[in-house]
Design a protein around this motif. Structure first.
Motif, PDB file in Angstrom:
ATOM      1  N   LEU A  30       0.921  -1.046   0.101  1.00 15.03           N
ATOM      2  CA  LEU A  30      -0.005  -0.044  -0.161  1.00 15.03           C
ATOM      3  C   LEU A  30       0.932   1.282  -0.177  1.00 15.03           C
ATOM      4  O   LEU A  30       1.790   1.133   0.734  1.00 15.03           O
ATOM      5  CB  LEU A  30      -0.902   0.239   1.226  1.00 15.03           C
ATOM      6  N   GLU A  31       0.595   2.156  -0.793  1.00 13.15           N
ATOM      7  CA  GLU A  31       1.133   3.729  -0.681  1.00 13.15           C
ATOM      8  C   GLU A  31       0.331   4.290   0.504  1.00 13.15           C
ATOM      9  O   GLU A  31      -0.674   4.133   0.557  1.00 13.15           O
ATOM     10  CB  GLU A  31       1.123   4.280  -2.209  1.00 13.15           C
ATOM     11  N   SER A  32       0.894   4.912   1.364  1.00 16.13           N
ATOM     12  CA  SER A  32       0.583   5.355   2.546  1.00 16.13           C
ATOM     13  C   SER A  32      -0.643   6.185   2.387  1.00 16.13           C
ATOM     14  O   SER A  32      -1.628   6.070   3.572  1.00 16.13           O
ATOM     15  CB  SER A  32       1.594   6.344   3.296  1.00 16.13           C
ATOM     16  N   PRO A  33      -1.108   7.002   1.311  1.00 13.55           N
ATOM     17  CA  PRO A  33      -2.265   7.522   1.449  1.00 13.55           C
ATOM     18  C   PRO A  33      -3.487   6.689   1.465  1.00 13.55           C
ATOM     19  O   PRO A  33      -4.689   6.985   1.595  1.00 13.55           O
ATOM     20  CB  PRO A  33      -2.505   8.557   0.006  1.00 13.55           C
ATOM     21  N   ALA A  34      -3.215   5.500   0.929  1.00 14.79           N
ATOM     22  CA  ALA A  34      -4.269   4.341   0.977  1.00 14.79           C
ATOM     23  C   ALA A  34      -4.487   3.496   2.363  1.00 14.79           C
ATOM     24  O   ALA A  34      -5.206   2.652   2.297  1.00 14.79           O
ATOM     25  CB  ALA A  34      -4.132   3.383   0.033  1.00 14.79           C
ATOM     26  N   MET A  35      -3.872   4.127   3.529  1.00 18.04           N
ATOM     27  CA  MET A  35      -3.922   3.265   4.830  1.00 18.04           C
ATOM     28  C   MET A  35      -5.538   2.852   5.182  1.00 18.04           C
ATOM     29  O   MET A  35      -5.582   2.149   5.959  1.00 18.04           O
ATOM     30  CB  MET A  35      -3.131   4.206   5.623  1.00 18.04           C
ATOM     31  N   ALA A  36      -6.401   3.806   4.663  1.00 14.55           N
ATOM     32  CA  ALA A  36      -7.821   3.497   5.113  1.00 14.55           C
ATOM     33  C   ALA A  36      -8.207   1.903   4.595  1.00 14.55           C
ATOM     34  O   ALA A  36      -9.081   1.183   5.144  1.00 14.55           O
ATOM     35  CB  ALA A  36      -8.759   4.485   4.564  1.00 14.55           C
TER      36      ALA A  36
END
Length: 360
Positions: A30-36
């Motif tokens: 995951l790229e960090s903005p997709a942590m949701a």
């Protein structure tokens, strides 16, 4: 609290796209903005008896590698990554870009070296149950010319997540594409006609693949690997593409005996030339694809979506997919798109197969 739509998204990726089975190692990149999505993905893998392995990267990682890594890094074997992928059964990448122009000024030669370094890992990854997808971000919305709310609806609608049964819709698309493949599999020559385009390819004996959402989410295409020495003519790609954050527009390629002999671009020509110089295989085609997803009607500067637009074709320079029977080998696989919905056509052995984006 997990957003219900994120839970549905994760379930589709884990259960349908990767079909995770008990005991399988599942690599979640995951790229960090997709942590949701991290928590619903981990829970979905565990619910199916799989073993989740979460890997999170930050948006500027590639920038830092190109700017700070010593030359020895680019020539060293990626031993740890190879060891990990050899024990991986299913592999997922969730892209979540924050700046699609981040690599606009990057060293294109180093970018090619980074791709070459990663090639052995990439080759093994293709043997897993892999899937790539996109998490909607403000950056992606800006590139698409939409508000974030509209972009989220666009992204999730293209995945059928608002339908009562998303999996059933993907199975329906699979059947529709199977009918196209039945006709394509009987053809030897494919001719693509369009503005600035007249290209002939041979595909006899190659396998057409039904891309029904199991390898890309969203999907909606059929593709094969053309015979390596067969491409003859010229193609103009009228849909801009972005490679590693660098926008390329107006690419025109001339082929002779399968090889690119002349290449120009209205924008990003330096990247185009650098990619063609990556290795010998970079000048040959590894893929011919035909987009079929009617939910995607306009480009958004994301190849994951744009190559699936119904009424388009895309050609990839470089690495062929083994499952098609293609043999071209390269460190790159670069898809570029030609929109045929206004004045374009596809012929199979001289017989009209598609005109103005409509199958005959």
């Amino acid at each position: 609290m997990i957003h219900p739509l994120h839970e549905r998204y994760a379930d589709l990726l884990v259960a349908y796209c990767m079909d995770v089975q008990p005991g399988e190692n599942v690599l979640l990149n995951l790229e960090s903005p997709a942590m949701a999505l991290a928590r619903p993905l981990v829970r979905a893998v565990l619910a199916r008896g799989g073993v989740p392995h979460l890997r999170v990267s930050y948006p500027e990682l590639t920038e830092d590698l190109l700017a700070c890594a010593p030359e020895a890094f680019f020539t060293a074997e990626p031993t740890l990554e190879l060891a990990e992928i050899r024990h991986t059964h299913a592999w997922l990448r969730v892209a979540a870009p924050t700046n699609s122009r981040a690599l606009q000024s990057a060293d294109k030669t180093k970018l090619g070296k980074l791709q070459t370094r990663n090639r052995p890992v990439q080759n093994l990854r293709l043997k897993t149950k892999w899937c790539g997808t996109l998490f909607p971000t403000a950056s992606g919305a800006q590139d698409a010319g939409m508000s974030l709310d509209d972009f989220e609806r666009f992204v999730y609608d293209a995945m059928f997540l608002f339908d009562d049964d998303p999996t059933a819709r993907w199975l329906e698309l699979r059947e529709q594409q199977a009918a196209l493949i039945e006709r394509l599999s009987r053809a030897d020559e494919v001719r693509i006609i369009g503005d600035g385009t007249d290209l002939r390819l041979r595909v006899g004996g190659r396998r057409w693949v039904n891309s029904d959402g199991r390898r890309n989410m969203p999907s909606g295409e059929v593709f094969t690997g053309p015979l390596e020495s067969s491409a003859e003519g010229t193609v103009t790609f009228n849909v801009p593409s972005t490679l590693r954050g660098v926008e390329v527009r107006g690419v025109r390629l001339q082929f002779r005996e399968g090889r690119v002999v002349h290449a120009t671009a209205e924008k990003g020509e330096d990247l185009l030339k650098a990619q063609l110089g990556t290795d010998e295989g970079a000048r040959y085609l590894g893929e011919l694809g035909i987009g079929t997803n009617s939910r995607i009607q306009r480009p958004i500067k994301s190849i994951l979506f744009d190559e699936k637009i119904g009424g388009t074709v895309h050609l990839a320079l470089g690495q062929a997919y083994e499952e098609t029977g293609g043999t071209n080998a390269s460190a790159i696989h670069w898809d570029m798109i030609c929109d045929l919905r206004q004045g374009g056509a596809i012929y199979l052995d001289g017989e009209l197969f598609q005109e103005n984006g409509v199958f005959k």
